[in-house]
Every structure is written in structure tokens, then in C-alpha cells.
Scaffold this motif. Structure first.
Motif, PDB file in Angstrom:
ATOM      1  N   PRO A 139     -26.773 -34.851  19.596  1.00 52.66           N
ATOM      2  CA  PRO A 139     -25.806 -35.865  19.166  1.00 52.66           C
ATOM      3  C   PRO A 139     -24.417 -35.715  19.746  1.00 52.66           C
ATOM      4  N   PHE A 140     -24.105 -34.542  20.314  1.00 52.56           N
ATOM      5  CA  PHE A 140     -22.754 -34.345  20.846  1.00 52.56           C
ATOM      6  C   PHE A 140     -22.752 -33.218  21.859  1.00 52.56           C
ATOM      7  N   HIS A 141     -21.642 -33.138  22.601  1.00 51.45           N
ATOM      8  CA  HIS A 141     -21.370 -31.999  23.470  1.00 51.45           C
ATOM      9  C   HIS A 141     -20.108 -31.331  22.947  1.00 51.45           C
ATOM     10  N   PHE A 142     -20.160 -30.012  22.805  1.00 50.67           N
ATOM     11  CA  PHE A 142     -19.026 -29.279  22.271  1.00 50.67           C
ATOM     12  C   PHE A 142     -18.689 -28.098  23.158  1.00 50.67           C
ATOM     13  N   THR A 143     -17.390 -27.927  23.403  1.00 52.09           N
ATOM     14  CA  THR A 143     -16.880 -26.772  24.130  1.00 52.09           C
ATOM     15  C   THR A 143     -15.787 -26.128  23.294  1.00 52.09           C
ATOM     16  N   ALA A 144     -15.941 -24.852  22.992  1.00 54.04           N
ATOM     17  CA  ALA A 144     -14.940 -24.133  22.202  1.00 54.04           C
ATOM     18  C   ALA A 144     -13.800 -23.683  23.097  1.00 54.04           C
ATOM     19  N   GLY A 145     -12.584 -23.819  22.596  1.00 52.13           N
ATOM     20  CA  GLY A 145     -11.408 -23.407  23.344  1.00 52.13           C
ATOM     21  C   GLY A 145     -10.709 -22.224  22.716  1.00 52.13           C
ATOM     22  N   LYS A 146      -9.545 -21.909  23.242  1.00 53.37           N
ATOM     23  CA  LYS A 146      -8.782 -20.749  22.774  1.00 53.37           C
ATOM     24  C   LYS A 146      -7.529 -21.132  21.999  1.00 53.37           C
ATOM     25  N   LEU A 147      -7.177 -22.418  22.018  1.00 52.97           N
ATOM     26  CA  LEU A 147      -5.999 -22.901  21.294  1.00 52.97           C
ATOM     27  C   LEU A 147      -6.403 -23.384  19.896  1.00 52.97           C
ATOM     28  N   PRO A 148      -5.442 -23.559  18.993  1.00 55.15           N
ATOM     29  CA  PRO A 148      -5.751 -24.094  17.662  1.00 55.15           C
ATOM     30  C   PRO A 148      -5.895 -25.619  17.668  1.00 55.15           C
ATOM     31  N   LEU A 149      -6.469 -26.174  18.729  1.00 47.80           N
ATOM     32  CA  LEU A 149      -6.543 -27.620  18.916  1.00 47.80           C
ATOM     33  C   LEU A 149      -7.975 -28.063  19.216  1.00 47.80           C
ATOM     34  N   LEU A 150      -8.451 -29.042  18.438  1.00 47.04           N
ATOM     35  CA  LEU A 150      -9.735 -29.695  18.680  1.00 47.04           C
ATOM     36  C   LEU A 150      -9.471 -31.140  19.073  1.00 47.04           C
TER      37      LEU A 150
END
Length: 263
Positions: free
Chosen positions: A3-14
């Protein structure tokens, strides 16, 4: 399809991109009206326009399915978000009022329940999980919900939409400092018109998750599509226009990151 593509980052921002998907279920694919077949209400090219946030270090969540299957930015109970014309969790009309489905070919209630369970719920569970992770790691979380729409849709709004439409649930989804920082970025340029909490005050995602008192700040940005693409089929990406628009989007994102830090 997932249902989605997700990439985790290093900042406190989604960065959430719920309406760029074009995948269809078999029932929806078989039932679309001729007017809906080209998926005209898609937030075309938004993942490409915001690709720079990956370099910044933001987490990115992109829905795969078309809003004609289920709208990820509407509440699960399908209560209307606006008192003016709008579309629902399962859009029965296009933005211009044309029927989404051919007569007698609307997906069944059982099929739509599957879409809720297997597309809508996982997307929102991912938002919740990522915001919880960001809060645990950074002490707070920022959510930027990225959208676009054709600049002229008489059924939804009069005249031409401002280029940049910032939504904060009438100031409830983020702090005054965040709003002012983003407004300062908009005011510092003269290429694009802009408004805060105009026709688009923020959809379900902004309203549900923007809780500054709980350490989560949320902003929605609805962009007029003519500033980065062609608004008529085949809805082509326009690199020069997009690059110019990114000169405002990048400092806006940086301002959100800076102003969103707890005092």
C-alpha cells in the motif's frame, strides 16, 4: 502491491504523500468512468518534486493506490472535512463533479472494507509508528503533508487557486512559531501567490496528527499544479518550473525544521 513506500530518515521530519498513487484494484479499474480513466485528480509528480527532502534526511511515506480506490486523507468514518464541495473516503465524483464510476460499477461495500483494512489502515499505522519513533528519538516530531491540485476547479473554489496553500487546521496543528516561519519564507519571494488556511486548511492527516501539545506539529501544503507540470493530459512534468518552485519549497522545509524545535 504494497500500500505504500516508506523510507526512514535521520531528522525529526516525516513527509507524507498520500495522493500521488496510481495503482488500482481490479474492481476500481473495471468500474471507472471514461472521465476518471486518466486519473485526473492525482497529485502528479509530487514524490519527484519533493525528492530533495531525502537529501535533507527526512522520512518519506508515499501511498501507492489512487485516491479513486480510497482517499488516505479522509477519516475512516467518511465524515466530511469541509462544508463546501468536497470528495469523500471513496470518491463518487471527480473534483469537477463528474461521476468517478460508470453506472452500476461502483465497488461493493465488501470490497471497500478491504481497501480500508488493507490500504488505509496500513498507511496510517505507518504514520503513527514513524511519529512515535521520531518522538522517542528526538523528543518531538514534524509532519509535512504534501499535496497538489489543478489551479482552476470551479466546483471547489472560485477563480484561480493561490500557488501555495498552507493548511494548519486554522492554527491548531502547529505552533505560532512554525506558521510565522513558513509565512516569512513565502513573504520573502514574489514569484508565487500564497495563503494560510484558505480553501485548504488541512485534511484528515493534518487534523488527526497535528497535536503540538503532544510534541507533534503538522502542516499541509497544497500546491497549484501549473507551477511544476502541465495541468492537462498527459500531465507532463516541467523541469524548469519545478526547479524554480523548489527554490521556495526547500527553505520552507528548512524553516519548518528550525521553528519546529521545542523551546
Amino acid at each position: 502491491m504494497t500500500p505504500f513506500h516508506f523510507t526512514a530518515g535521520k531528522l525529526p521530519l516525516l513527509v507524507s504523500i498520500p495522493h500521488a498513487g496510481t495503482q488500482l484494484t481490479p474492481e476500481v479499474d473495471a468500474g471507472l468512468s471514461d472521465a476518471a480513466r486518466g486519473l485526473p485528480d492525482t497529485d502528479w509528480h509530487i514524490p519527484l518534486l519533493y525528492d530533495f527532502v531525502r537529501d535533507l534526511g527526512a522520512s518519506v511515506l508515499i501511498g501507492h493506490y489512487s485516491r479513486f480506490v480510497i482517499d488516505l486523507n479522509r477519516p475512516a468514518d467518511n465524515q466530511p472535512l469541509y462544508t463546501t464541495a468536497t470528495t469523500g473516503l471513496y470518491p463518487e465524483t471527480l473534483f469537477d463533479g463528474t461521476p468517478t464510476f460508470a453506472e452500476g460499477k461502483t465497488p461493493s461495500a465488501a470490497a471497500r472494507q478491504e481497501y480500508l483494512d488493507n490500504i488505509w489502515q496500513p498507511y496510517h499505522q505507518q504514520i503513527q509508528q514513524e511519529l512515535a519513533r521520531l518522538k522517542a528519538e528526538h523528543g518531538y516530531a514534524l509532519l509535512f503533508d504534501a499535496h497538489s491540485i489543478a489551479s482552476v476547479i470551479p466546483r471547489l473554489f472560485d477563480g484561480q487557486l493561490p500557488d501555495i496553500n498552507i493548511g494548519t487546521n486554522s492554527g491548531e496543528s502547529c505552533s505560532t512559531a512554525v506558521i510565522e516561519a513558513i509565512k516569512d519564507v513565502c513573504a520573502a519571494q514574489s514569484d508565487y501567490s500564497w495563503v494560510v488556511n484558505g480553501r485548504f486548511k488541512g485534511g484528515y492527516i493534518t487534523r488527526a496528527y497535528g497535536q503540538p501539545q503532544q510534541g507533534v506539529q503538522a502542516v499541509q501544503l497544497e500546491l497549484a499544479q501549473l507551477n511544476y507540470m502541465d495541468e492537462t493530459p498527459p500531465f507532463a512534468w516541467q523541469q524548469d518550473r519545478a526547479a524554480q518552485l523548489q527554490k521556495v519549497l526547500k527553505p520552507m522545509m528548512q524553516a519548518f525544521l528550525q521553528a519546529g524545535k521545542p523551546l
